[in-house]
Scaffold this motif. Structure first.
Motif, PDB file in Angstrom:
ATOM      1  N   ASP A  40     -12.026  11.472   0.797  1.00  0.00           N
ATOM      2  CA  ASP A  40     -11.539  10.803  -0.414  1.00  0.00           C
ATOM      3  C   ASP A  40     -10.901  11.828  -1.331  1.00  0.00           C
ATOM      4  O   ASP A  40     -11.438  12.901  -1.557  1.00  0.00           O
ATOM      5  CB  ASP A  40     -12.695  10.082  -1.125  1.00  0.00           C
ATOM      6  CG  ASP A  40     -12.187   9.016  -2.077  1.00  0.00           C
ATOM      7  OD1 ASP A  40     -11.323   9.326  -2.940  1.00  0.00           O
ATOM      8  OD2 ASP A  40     -12.621   7.841  -1.940  1.00  0.00           O
ATOM      9  N   VAL A  99      -9.725   9.132   8.053  1.00  0.00           N
ATOM     10  CA  VAL A  99      -9.302   8.235   6.977  1.00  0.00           C
ATOM     11  C   VAL A  99      -9.184   9.019   5.677  1.00  0.00           C
ATOM     12  O   VAL A  99     -10.108   9.728   5.298  1.00  0.00           O
ATOM     13  CB  VAL A  99     -10.311   7.083   6.802  1.00  0.00           C
ATOM     14  CG1 VAL A  99      -9.861   6.147   5.699  1.00  0.00           C
ATOM     15  CG2 VAL A  99     -10.504   6.332   8.120  1.00  0.00           C
ATOM     16  N   ALA A 157      -3.926   2.315   5.688  1.00  0.00           N
ATOM     17  CA  ALA A 157      -5.243   1.750   6.008  1.00  0.00           C
ATOM     18  C   ALA A 157      -5.175   0.223   6.132  1.00  0.00           C
ATOM     19  O   ALA A 157      -5.661  -0.358   7.103  1.00  0.00           O
ATOM     20  CB  ALA A 157      -6.250   2.158   4.943  1.00  0.00           C
ATOM     21  N   GLU A 196       0.829  -1.200   0.000  1.00  0.00           N
ATOM     22  CA  GLU A 196       0.000   0.000   0.000  1.00  0.00           C
ATOM     23  C   GLU A 196       0.865   1.252   0.000  1.00  0.00           C
ATOM     24  O   GLU A 196       1.915   1.285   0.639  1.00  0.00           O
ATOM     25  CB  GLU A 196      -0.921   0.000   1.215  1.00  0.00           C
ATOM     26  CG  GLU A 196      -2.034   1.015   1.082  1.00  0.00           C
ATOM     27  CD  GLU A 196      -3.109   0.812   2.142  1.00  0.00           C
ATOM     28  OE1 GLU A 196      -4.222   1.323   1.948  1.00  0.00           O
ATOM     29  OE2 GLU A 196      -2.831   0.141   3.143  1.00  0.00           O
ATOM     30  N   LEU A 212      -5.580   7.279   8.973  1.00  0.00           N
ATOM     31  CA  LEU A 212      -5.350   6.178   8.041  1.00  0.00           C
ATOM     32  C   LEU A 212      -5.320   6.714   6.627  1.00  0.00           C
ATOM     33  O   LEU A 212      -6.090   7.610   6.282  1.00  0.00           O
ATOM     34  CB  LEU A 212      -6.456   5.133   8.168  1.00  0.00           C
ATOM     35  CG  LEU A 212      -6.674   4.561   9.565  1.00  0.00           C
ATOM     36  CD1 LEU A 212      -7.708   3.457   9.515  1.00  0.00           C
ATOM     37  CD2 LEU A 212      -5.350   4.055  10.120  1.00  0.00           C
ATOM     38  N   SER A 217      -4.694   5.574   2.322  1.00  0.00           N
ATOM     39  CA  SER A 217      -4.471   4.561   1.302  1.00  0.00           C
ATOM     40  C   SER A 217      -4.343   5.225  -0.054  1.00  0.00           C
ATOM     41  O   SER A 217      -5.295   5.766  -0.584  1.00  0.00           O
ATOM     42  CB  SER A 217      -5.621   3.554   1.278  1.00  0.00           C
ATOM     43  OG  SER A 217      -5.354   2.597   0.269  1.00  0.00           O
ATOM     44  N   ALA A 226      -8.583   8.558   1.706  1.00  0.00           N
ATOM     45  CA  ALA A 226      -8.652   7.480   0.734  1.00  0.00           C
ATOM     46  C   ALA A 226      -8.371   7.978  -0.674  1.00  0.00           C
ATOM     47  O   ALA A 226      -8.874   9.015  -1.084  1.00  0.00           O
ATOM     48  CB  ALA A 226     -10.025   6.831   0.780  1.00  0.00           C
ATOM     49  N   ALA A 283      -9.301   1.663   1.572  1.00  0.00           N
ATOM     50  CA  ALA A 283      -9.374   2.421   2.823  1.00  0.00           C
ATOM     51  C   ALA A 283     -10.738   2.268   3.494  1.00  0.00           C
ATOM     52  O   ALA A 283     -10.849   2.266   4.718  1.00  0.00           O
ATOM     53  CB  ALA A 283      -9.080   3.885   2.550  1.00  0.00           C
TER      54      ALA A 283
END
Ligand SMILES: Cc1cc2nc3c(=O)[nH]c(=O)nc-3n(C[C@H](O)[C@H](O)[C@H](O)COP(=O)(O)OP(=O)(O)OC[C@H]3O[C@@H](n4cnc5c(N)ncnc54)[C@H](O)[C@@H]3O)c2cc1C
Ligand SMILES: NC(=O)c1ccc[n+]([C@@H]2O[C@H](COP(=O)([O-])OP(=O)(O)OC[C@H]3O[C@@H](n4cnc5c(N)ncnc54)[C@H](O)[C@@H]3O)[C@@H](O)[C@H]2O)c1
Ligand SMILES: Cc1cc2nc3c(=O)[nH]c(=O)nc-3n(C[C@H](O)[C@H](O)[C@H](O)COP(=O)(O)O)c2cc1C
Ligand SMILES: [Zn+2]
Lengths: 184, 92, 416, 1009
Positions: free
Chosen positions: D360, D334, D314, D298, D422, D424, D336, D341
């Protein structure tokens, strides 16, 4: 001056369960054109015209293919002189070379279900019976030493080692064998 | 460690072999008759080919034979191995 | 050329470093040059620099097939020393060493030349004889090299295991002026300085052919970026020299072998110097970033793949673990290979060739980084004057025909 | 504090087995099955280390091999100390002791952190620009400081007591990686009966499946729960006798002709390994076919402040939760760029972690997982970037912003408090090994990564390591690859699989992700945005490199050191590429990649060395007489692989005293010497003499059977290669001896000429070096000593003149007896079959007692031969000496039209008048022994650089002459005999007289006793 007891004294080696020092033997290197191998074989009662990397057996004697023009002849210690004279007779007229190397090397037997794995610690050949079947023999290396490796059956091998390398080769075998007896 | 096919013994690990340098450099039958530059060429000058070149190997810790090989020096892959005295495959 | 110094660094810092300009121009090939250097390694870039600085040879270009410093210059273990056996070699390598001692200032680029001492180990009575012969020969030549007892060797390099090993250390030769330098900085420093003197450094430009006139003299090089006319071509292409020289029909006593090196994970300072053992094949130093930099041997076969066999680097590590048993637990971070051009007598060629206008600097094999400034300087001289400098006059191609070899290998000098 | 963040159930740890461990001296507990990282997280510890350059607080970014930051040292005992281990790969054991690195005085308070404040002074490559004044300043001042600052952990200080092993292995199909794709490949290959090896670097097989929640909550494979499928697959592989399963085994290197190197770790996970238990095993696997199923790594996202403890990948968080049962935080933000994620967010949410926001990066997120998150009611927004984060030793808050395509901010900056962030950025296929094998890589837009294309070995890639990300597809991919690999192996197919061997299944863009730096609002200040965590490489460093003209990716790497840390850029390389391509406005594919090299992850030096240490480092070769020498107190020297007795001191003698005594014994009575190491070759065949004539410089026709001759062997370039006595034992048979070191070289050279130049000759060579032991008996009494032992041989001068040879028996043992002398005295060399040698030696020694026999070693042998001016190849010669140079011109045939080396002797340099020639040197002070290697000067008092005219090759004190003697190679030496030259000694010049090299018995009278 009295004769010394003519008992042969092999070099010292490292002990290990799978490894056994074989008794002294008579050894000759026979070199010459393929054309001499037929007659020579007959004289010794075994075939010397075997395919590449194969050994042949005949009574008390055995012969290992080492190269297209080279065979290693093995026999009981007492048979050296006879081997020489028999070959001397049949090969008189043919160009060849016969050299006694009885003392040049020693033989080990390495036997047991782990034999091939132990050898794999230092021998880069594929020792799966499919790839290196019983009866196959060849010069090769074990770690930093040259050996002649001959598979007698699925889990027993015959090694020929120059005497000054015997301690080293047996040492590598011992280390590898020791490693296999560990947990995990 | 390369895998090298000995014409006598088959595919074997490089550890059993010794490299013998460029192949097909014949020693003159009468070196005395060879000129200074030609002799130097024989002793020292090499093609050092980048690409397919012919080289000598000896199966020292095997059958003991010298043989020749065609190898691509840009990939180290062998094209062929052949016995002393034979011409390189694909050439007369 | 923007001046580099603590002060300039400080003032640029205030400006958020927006003021820095390219260290060398990305030059495009011109139709013609007064001289073209083939090969953008330390030797080639250096030659261009000295051509421009000391010989005013007009317009000079360096043609590099990839990125400068990407050849052996960028992949060597950076050992620098001059304690070679023969007078000719000692003169050559010490000429280089003297230039190294000034190089950062000369180029205004910190090449991190670090004379931390190069120690060469003796493991047998024969080693002792050979190494002492070097020590004495060097002393006569005015090259510093000193014999150490095993104990003194250990004091100089505490991690060294002199005792309970297969080949005990019987003593060592120490050249205190020897050491290491930062490989990349050498290429970049020369490039920047040469560029400032007007040299065109042309990357991604591979020489594919050499044109010659009726008399056989060179007239131009063909490249992947077009034809470039020039009366003088200096080939400094290390492992690829044979390939380029064959474009002019010149055969050389060269073979190109893979040579490997590797580095450990970086650790805090543990290794104060450079240690070389030819007998067990180990070459070790520690870089400023903390990696142990370890040299391995060459493979048995010629190759242009820039990689070698596992057994070769393993062999070097066996030796390292034997000499420095506490390093057994350290770990290899990266391993790589280069292509080294080896001559039969392990000495280089810096010379004119049978082809008018074509010059060659090659055959440095496993040990030419240490020679970079010297070789570059002498090569420039040879190209500019069409005759060798006294120091490189023995390093001809003809020596092989006449038998005047300078056989450092036979005399058992060590590689690297 | 104990594992407050451990969830009540779930995960693959064993809650019944609590393990104690310590980190920086503080004790904690964890569970069996934990990694050090998961155990620390369970205890709420996120701060694990300090960064390389700026000493920034760092935590855990990943859960596996790619971890760049969480490096620790693990100490078992004083000698078992291992630096730079990734906490994510250290398996917890009871009593584990770990330490953080690169900080002082403590991890929480690290003085080095000032460098973070001064960081404007240390941009990329700053060290090239400064530290140049004063000139000596670099070594004296700056370098020591830089060095101390650099480096990660400390190196061990004691010898490593652990053992390491080597193993060669061969198989039809080697499968690297035991995730779903790898397992499927191994199963398919095994089913078709192939010999299979499957290795995985982790302790358990399963790969990413290990991060799946147990049972129905986890992924399904053809309707079966992932963990059930996993157990079943491993079970059936275990049951198959042709399959070798290697967990904790990393395939780290790919070498030509399908040789793959594996590193297997055997004890590092054990609390108490058995004494002397092997720690690691290095496998060299030669595979017919290889299947790479190494998965994908990742990518982090690059934004200001992206390196604080608590910021994590993530998938890593998901793995900590589902594999280790640990909640890496309580409130998470998070970010993403890829649907993966959302899986993590959902799993954490279900585990009770508050999800503050899922931002996102993309303009829309409508895949299956985003939908599921939406259904779960998690806060989500698209077009999001991170402008910064807060928190010193642990993230406290993240500042998010939404941007329109023109990078204008939509709405306000949102600050979300959190203790976990997190991210990703999508997945980078692990193409390391494929690339190491020299296989080509191709850029694949669908997965925004490089994927394997044309192979350069018999190798296939399967699963996410070639961008096949979905579980089902990955398994199908593995099955296909394993099956075709086994088929090709069975058919011994040599061609390389073509890129088209398995077409890429369609993938939705859901996993594509992002490479480079996240867009920032124009003119946002922004802090350091890290690309390479471990080497502290930020976007500013990359930008500076470009600005300074370092545009080739290889230059950028080296100037900024991006990707050069111990993780080799596993998490950073693609982001660096992405950033560069953004800046240069060039497609990533055109920017290109740096070279993948071994090892995939760092590998212990010791495991490369394996068994080769101490006694097994190199073979120790000894002669049959060795044990006698041992018993008699011999001091040995290493000569090649051989141990040779150098001298036999008695009663506290030093080398000098012992050698003097041994020499005197030989000259006055009799000495016995073990010469068994001499090389011996039996040259046999009809054309033997022709062959000898061509190989050796000497002429051989005239050598009668039963006689010997000293032979000189040249290299084709005319220089001396070797020498030795050659005996003709039959018309068609020569017994050739070589130097100890030269034996293999000479035999190889002879074989070479025989096989490749003169195949027509009927001659064969056999080494008899070890067949014959050689006992030299030398000295005036030698005949008397031996005669008694060889009743049926006549040793008289008449029957056995100097340089003769005879077959016979000694003490009833067959012997080949030479009358030769390397000492100048009457002498014999008794060759007996090796197994008898010790007995014969002892018999001779006994018989000699009455005649004052004494054993002598190599040092005395050297002195004795030097007194006679006999050379030693390798001491007088160095590969640059001709036979004539060393006074052996007489041995070189003038009549033979050709022999090896003859033509080269005609080269001008070989007969130059100033060639160095062998002479003797005598110091005016008879007690002064010159040091070997000292240089000979024309005249005294020359200043460097002075040109020496020669050098001393051998130098000893001669007992019999009661003075020092030396042999030297001196320019035109023979013409200088009688002259006085000088030798540059350590303390001043020493005058020396040039003499003949023969110091003792020049007439050679003593040869006959
Ligand atoms: C692993 C290793 C370790 C070493 N260790 C040491 C050491 O410790 N000490 C030491 O002194 N030496 C060492 N050396 C040797 C040293 O690296 C080299 O001798 C030296 O760097 C050569 O520099 P160069 O500039 O001549 O060659 P290079 O740096 O190789 O430069 C040659 C350049 O020519 C370019 N080129 C090639 N063909 C063409 C073409 N057709 N057109 C355009 N350009 C072309 C190449 O791309 C390359 O950049 C080592 C070498 C290696 C590989
Ligand atoms: N990490 C993620 O969350 C992620 C991302 C993409 C795909 N996926 C999932 O991954 C699966 C694809 O399975 P896969 O098998 O292709 O990958 P995988 O990640 O499941 O398995 C790869 C395995 O190879 C091992 N490995 C990697 N390099 C190695 C080396 N050099 N030596 C030894 N072992 C090595 C890894 O430890 C891992 O166990 C699918 O389930 C897919 O949904 C997961
Ligand atoms: C002295 C020296 C030190 C090096 N240190 C590192 C290092 O710390 N990390 C790293 O990844 N590579 C290091 N390298 C290796 C380079 O990354 C690279 O492998 C080498 O320049 C050869 O290029 P290539 O591998 O791209 O072919 C070092 C190289 C040299 C010459
Ligand atoms: Zn063979």
């Amino acid at each position: 001056m009295a004769d010394i007891p003519a008992t042969r004294r092999p070099p010292a080696i490292a002990a290990s369960p799978l490894l056994r020092l074989l008794p002294p033997a008579a050894r000759h290197i026979l070199r010459g054109a393929p054309t001499i191998m037929g007659a020579a074989g007959e004289a010794l009662g075994l075939s010397l015209s075997m395919p590449a990397c194969r050994a042949s057996l005949g009574g008390v004697r055995s012969a290992l293919w080492l190269g297209p023009d080279e065979r290693l002849l093995l026999g009981e210690a007492s048979s050296a002189a006879e081997t020489a004279s028999r070959l001397g007779q049949v090969l008189q007229q043919q160009p060849h070379s016969l050299v006694d190397v009885s003392h040049r090397q020693v033989a080990f037997a390495i036997a047991g279900p782990q034999a091939a794995t132990v050898l794999a610690a230092g021998c880069p050949l594929d020792l799966d019976p499919g790839a290196f079947p019983p009866g196959m023999c060849t010069r090769t290396v074990l770690a930093k030493a040259e050996i002649v490796l001959w598979r007698r059956d699925d889990d027993s091998f015959h090694l020929e080692v120059w005497r000054s390398f015997a301690a080293y080769v047996s040492g590598v075998i011992a280390a590898a064998a020791r490693e296999l007896t560990e947990p995990g | 460690m390369l895998l090298i096919t000995c014409p006598y013994c088959g595919a074997r690990p490089e550890l059993e072999f010794t490299h013998g340098g460029q192949a097909h450099l014949a020693r003159a039958r009468d070196p005395a008759a060879v000129g200074a530059q030609d002799w130097a060429d024989f002793l020292y000058m090499r093609d050092n080919t980048r690409g397919v070149h012919a080289e000598r190997w000896r199966h020292t810790h095997g059958c003991g034979r010298f043989f020749n090989a065609l190898r691509d020096t840009t990939s180290d892959h062998f094209i062929a191995t052949y016995r002393v005295g034979e011409p390189p495959p694909g050439q007369p | 050329m923007q001046r580099f110094s603590a002060l300039s660094l400080l003032s640029h810092a205030l400006g958020g470093h927006r003021g820095w300009t390219p260290q060398w121009r990305r030059a495009a090939p011109q139709p013609a040059y007064d001289a073209v250097i083939v090969g953008g390694g330390g030797h080639g870039l250096g030659a261009a620099y000295y051509l421009a600085r000391e010989h005013r040879l007009g317009k000079v270009a360096v043609l590099e097939k990839g990125w400068i410093g990407g050849g052996n210059t960028g992949r060597n273990t950076t050992i620098i020393r001059s304690n070679y056996l023969f007078d000719e070699s000692a003169a050559l390598y010490d000429h280089a060493l003297q230039l190294w001692e000034q190089l950062s200032q000369t180029l205004n680029y910190n090449v991190m030349f670090s004379p931390r001492g190069v120690m060469m180990l003796a493991h047998s009575v024969h080693d002792v004889q050979v190494i002492k012969r070097h020590v004495h020969a060097n002393r006569a030549n005015g090259v510093d090299n000193q014999w150490l007892t095993a104990q003194q060797a250990k004091e100089f390099c505490p991690p060294l295991n002199i005792g309970d090993i297969r080949y005990p250390v019987l003593g060592a030769a120490l050249q205190r002026r020897g050491g290491t330098a930062r490989h990349d900085a050498v290429a970049w420093g020369y490039a920047r300085a040469a560029d400032a003197l007007g040299v065109d450094i042309i990357e991604n430009c591979e020489v594919t052919g050499i044109r010659r006139d009726a008399q056989g003299a060179v007239t131009a090089v063909e490249t992947t970026r077009g034809l470039i006319r020039t009366p003088k071509i200096g080939v400094s292409a290390a492992g690829h020299t044979s390939v380029i020289m064959s474009m002019a029909g010149v055969r050389l006593p060269l073979e190109s072998y893979p040579l490997q090196a590797l580095v450990s994970e970086p650790v805090k300072p543990v290794f104060p110097c450079v240690v070389m053992s030819n007998t067990v094949h180990a070459y070790v130093s520690q870089s400023d970033k903390g990696e142990l930099v370890i040299g391995a041997g060459t493979d048995a076969y010629t190759s242009y793949t820039q990689r070698g066999g596992l057994h070769i680097s393993a062999h070097a590590l066996e030796a390292v673990c034997e000499l420095f048993p506490m390093f057994r637990r350290l770990r290899m971070l990266r391993n790589w290979g280069g292509i080294v051009d080896v001559t039969p007598d392990r000495s280089p060629i810096i010379a004119r060739t049978p082809v008018p206008g074509l010059y060659v600097n090659c055959g440095w094999g496993t040990g030419g980084f240490k020679a970079t400034p010297g070789a570059a300087h002498l090569f420039a001289w040879t190209i500019a004057r069409d005759e060798p400098h006294p120091i490189n006059s023995p390093f001809t191609i003809e020596r092989f025909r006449d038998g005047h070899l300078i056989d450092e290998a036979a005399a058992a000098a060590v590689a690297h | 504090m104990t594992q407050v963040l451990r969830i009540a159930e779930g995960g693959r740890i064993d809650r019944s087995r609590t393990l104690r461990f310590s980190f920086d001296g503080r004790s904690y507990t964890g569970l069996a099955g934990d990694s050090l990282a998961s155990a620390l997280l369970a205890n709420g510890v996120h701060l694990l280390g300090r960064s390389f350059k700026y000493h920034r607080p760092r935590g855990i970014l990943a859960a596996g091999a790619e971890e760049p930051s969480a490096l620790v040292s693990v100490r078992r005992d004083g000698a078992r100390y291992t630096p730079n281990l990734r906490a994510t790969q250290v398996e917890l054991y009871d009593g584990l002791e770990a330490h953080s690195q690169n900080r002082w005085p403590s991890l929480a308070f690290d003085v080095g952190a000032v460098s973070d404040l001064l960081s404007p002074l240390f941009p990329a490559g700053f060290y090239y620009k400064t530290f140049m004044w004063p000139r000596r300043g670099w070594k004296a001042l700056y370098e020591p400081y830089i060095r101390a600052a650099a480096g990660l952990g400390r190196a061990p200080t004691q010898a490593d007591p652990d053992r390491y092993a080597n193993r060669y292995a061969h198989c039809d199909v080697l499968v690297v990686g035991g995730g779903p794709a790898g397992l499927a490949a191994a199963l398919a290959a095994a089913d078709s009966g192939a010999r299979v090896i499957l290795c995985d670097e982790q302790a358990q097989f399963g790969g990413s499946l290990l991060a799946e929640p147990a049972g129905e909550r986890g992924a399904l494979i053809q309707g079966e729960a992932a963990d059930a499928w996993l157990a079943r697959s491993i079970g059936s592989l275990r049951a198959n006798g042709r399959v070798t399963l290697l967990p904790r085994t990393t395939a780290f290197g790919y070498f030509p002709h399908n040789l793959v190197a594996l590193n297997q770790r055997l004890t590092d996970h054990l609390a108490n390994p058995a004494a002397g238990q092997t720690r690691e095993r290095c496998w060299q696997v030669r595979a017919q076919q290889v299947v790479l199923a190494t998965g994908a790594i990742e990518r982090p996202l690059v934004f200001p402040g992206n390196d604080r403890p608590g910021i994590m990948l993530a998938a890593a968080a998901r793995s900590f939760l589902n594999h280790y049962g640990v909640i890496p935080g309580t409130r998470a933000v998070v970010i993403a760029a890829c649907d993966e994620a959302y899986r993590a967010a959902i799993d954490l949410h279900l585990a009770g972690v508050a999800i503050a926001m899922i931002g996102d990066v993309r303009t829309c997120a409508d895949g299956a997982w985003p939908e599921a998150a939406r259904r779960a009611g998690l806060p989500m927004q698209t077009q999001t970037t991170v402008q910064g984060t807060r928190g010193r030793l642990r993230i406290k808050a993240a500042q998010l912003a939404r941007l329109d395509p023109q990078r204008r901010r939509i709405g306000n900056i949102q600050t979300h408090a959190c203790d976990l962030l997190l991210m990703s950025g999508g997945f980078t296929p692990s193409v390391h090994l494929h690339s190491q094998s020299r296989g080509k890589l191709a850029w694949d837009d669908r997965v925004q990564s490089f994927v394997p294309s044309q192979a350069a070995e018999r190798v296939r890639s399967a699963g996410s390591c070639r961008g096949v990300f979905s579980l089902v597809a990955a398994i199908e991919d593995g099955t296909g690859a394993g099956g075709s690999a086994a088929r090709d192996a069975a058919a011994r197919v040599t061609a390389f699989p073509t890129a088209a061997h398995a077409p890429m299944p369609a993938t939705d863009g859901a996993m594509a992700g992002y490479a480079g730096a996240l867009p920032q609002p124009q003119a946002a200040p922004g802090g350091k945005a890290f690309v390479d965590w471990q080497n502290d490489v930020t976007t500013r460093d990359l930008a500076l490199a470009l600005q300074e003209g370092f545009v080739a990716i290889e230059h950028i790497k080296r100037y900024t050191t991006a990707g050069m840390a111990t993780d080799q850029g596993k998490t950073s390389n693609l982001n660096a590429l992405g950033f560069v391509s953004q800046r240069l406005d060039k497609a990533i594919a055109e920017v290109g990649l740096t070279t993948f090299r071994m090892p995939y992850t760092p590998v212990t030096f010791g495991s490369f060395a394996g068994f080769a240490r101490g006694e097994l480092f190199d073979p120790v070769r000894t002669t049959p007489i060795h044990e006698w020498a041992l018993r008699h107190g011999a001091v040995f020297e290493d000569v090649g692989l051989w141990k040779r007795a150098r001298h036999f001191p008695i009663a506290g003698e030093d080398l000098h005293a012992a050698v003097a005594r041994e020499c005197r014994a030989v000259r006055s009575a009799c000495g016995i010497f073990d010469a068994s190491t001499l090389g011996k070759i039996e040259v046999v065949g009809r054309d033997a003499v022709t062959f000898m004539n061509r190989i050796y410089a000497n002429a051989w026709n005239s050598l009668a059977v039963g006689r010997c001759r000293y032979g000189v062997l040249l290299r084709e370039d005319g220089f001396v290669l070797d020498d030795g006595v050659v005996a003709r034992t039959a018309e068609d048979r020569f017994h050739v001896t070589t130097t100890t070191g030269g034996a293999p070289r000479v035999l190889a050279m002879m074989e070479d000429y025989l096989q490749t130049e003169w195949p027509e000759l009927q001659v064969w060579l056999t080494s008899t070096t070890e067949q014959w032991a050689v006992i030299a008996v030398q000295g005036p009494h030698s005949r008397r000593v031996l005669q008694a032992l060889v009743p049926d041989m006549d040793l008289s001068a008449a029957a056995m003149p100097h340089m003769s040879v005879a077959h016979g028996a000694i003490c009833g043992v067959p012997a080949l007896l030479f009358r030769v002398s390397f000492t100048g005295e009457l002498g014999f060399e008794v060759n007996v079959p090796a197994d008898y040698a010790l007995a014969v030696w002892e018999a001779i020694y006994q018989a000699g007692a009455a005649h004052g026999i004494s054993a002598y070693g190599t040092e005395a042998m050297h002195v004795l031969r030097a007194e006679k001016g006999y050379i030693i190849v390798g001491q007088e010669t160095d590969g640059t000496a001709t036979a004539d140079d060393v006074g052996l011109g007489w041995a070189v045939s003038k009549l033979k039209p050709d022999f090896v080396g003859k033509r080269s002797l005609a080269r001008p340099a070989m007969s130059a008048p100033d060639r160095r020639q062998l002479v003797g040197l005598l110091t005016s002070d008879p007690q002064l022994v010159l040091e070997e290697g000292t240089q000979v000067m024309q005249a005294a008092g020359q200043r460097p650089p002075a040109r020496p005219i020669g050098h001393v090759t051998s130098s000893y004190h001669s007992a019999v002459l009661q003075r020092s003697i030396a042999l030297a190679m001196v320019a035109a030496g023979r013409s200088r005999i009688g002259q006085t030259l000088c030798v540059a000694g350590a303390d001043g010049d020493v005058p020396v007289q040039v003499t003949s090299p023969v110091f003792y018995d020049p007439e050679g009278k003593r040869l006959d006793g």
